[in-house]
Design a protein around this motif. Structure first.
Motif, mmCIF file in Angstrom:
data_model
loop_
_atom_site.group_PDB
_atom_site.id
_atom_site.type_symbol
_atom_site.label_atom_id
_atom_site.label_comp_id
_atom_site.label_asym_id
_atom_site.label_seq_id
_atom_site.Cartn_x
_atom_site.Cartn_y
_atom_site.Cartn_z
ATOM 1 N N TYR A 8 47.505 52.772 -17.456
ATOM 2 C CA TYR A 8 48.049 53.490 -16.320
ATOM 3 C C TYR A 8 47.329 54.649 -15.941
ATOM 4 N N MET A 9 46.105 54.746 -16.612
ATOM 5 C CA MET A 9 45.097 56.046 -16.121
ATOM 6 C C MET A 9 44.893 56.035 -14.739
ATOM 7 N N ALA A 10 45.218 57.466 -14.445
ATOM 8 C CA ALA A 10 45.146 57.791 -12.815
ATOM 9 C C ALA A 10 43.785 57.459 -12.127
ATOM 10 N N ASP A 11 42.741 57.135 -12.979
ATOM 11 C CA ASP A 11 41.451 56.925 -12.543
ATOM 12 C C ASP A 11 41.036 55.347 -12.319
ATOM 13 N N SER A 12 42.050 54.571 -12.646
ATOM 14 C CA SER A 12 42.238 53.049 -12.169
ATOM 15 C C SER A 12 42.503 52.805 -10.864
ATOM 16 N N SER A 13 42.083 51.812 -10.533
ATOM 17 C CA SER A 13 42.213 51.208 -9.172
ATOM 18 C C SER A 13 42.110 49.599 -9.067
#
Length: 211
Positions: free
Chosen positions: A151-156
């Motif tokens: 769920y890391m914020a830099d995932s897309s």
């Protein structure tokens, strides 16, 4: 005016939203599952591993709803791995996408007489719709039964539209803590006057990939 080229306009991918309870509601909800210990599920109520469904319960869930416990319950409340849906919320979900949801009616009571109907609710449709090759995603516990996405914020994430098809609400496989809906479901919730739901841009930079 005639269209240029082959005359066919490219279909626009439907817009997606992440469905959440409005966490700006800071007061605690005015309800409690008063027979939780008797349900026979242990300390946490969650789906069986590998599927979305309700576990076998020893009793019908029983809700005590009263303003002495906190604010009035809203149309969608969070409860462990599931949701609690009002009659109004249940009706919308079933009308728009009955195959994607499941419900178990709770017994409800109040210290002051009648209590509104509530349903234990699960979004049971899980779609393997994320294109891992085109996404920026960290896979955790790969090769095990606990495989999932970070769920890391830099995932897309890039969605495969052909997998979503006509589904109006679903959970992404390996990211099933998220509930995703389309514009049709959002519009139906708004038209029914459902409050205290938030329809966010899906987590990080969700996109569609066409076949």
């Amino acid at each position: 005016m005639p269209a240029s080229g082959n005359g066919a306009r490219k279909k626009k991918a439907p817009k997606l939203y992440r469905v959440e309870l409005d966490f700006r509601i800071r007061r605690p909800p005015g309800w409690e599952m008063e027979n939780f210990d008797a349900l026979g599920v242990g300390p946490v109520l969650h789906s069986p591993q590998g599927e979305r469904s309700f576990p076998p319960l020893s009793e019908t869930p029983r809700l005590l709803i009263d303003k002495s416990l906190g604010r009035p319950p809203v149309d969608w409340e969070l409860f462990h791995d599931f949701g609690l849906a009002s009659d109004r919320m249940m009706s919308v979900l079933e009308a728009v996408d009955a195959e994607g949801v499941a419900f178990l009616r709770c017994e409800t009571r109040s210290l002051r007489g009648g209590a509104p109907a509530y349903w234990l609710c699960d979004i049971v449709r899980t779609l393997d719709a994320i294109d891992e090759e085109k996404s920026n995603v960290e896979v955790l516990d790969d090769g095990t039964d606990f495989r999932r996405y970070s769920y890391m914020a830099d995932s897309s994430f890039v969605f495969r539209e052909e997998v979503i098809g006509s589904a109006h609400i679903f959970r992404p496989r390996f990211l099933d803590g998220r509930v995703i809906c389309d514009q049709v479901m959002k519009d139906a919730c708004k038209a029914a006057g459902l409050k205290d739901l938030r329809f966010q841009d899906p987590y990080a930079n969700w996109k569609y990939a066409r076949p």
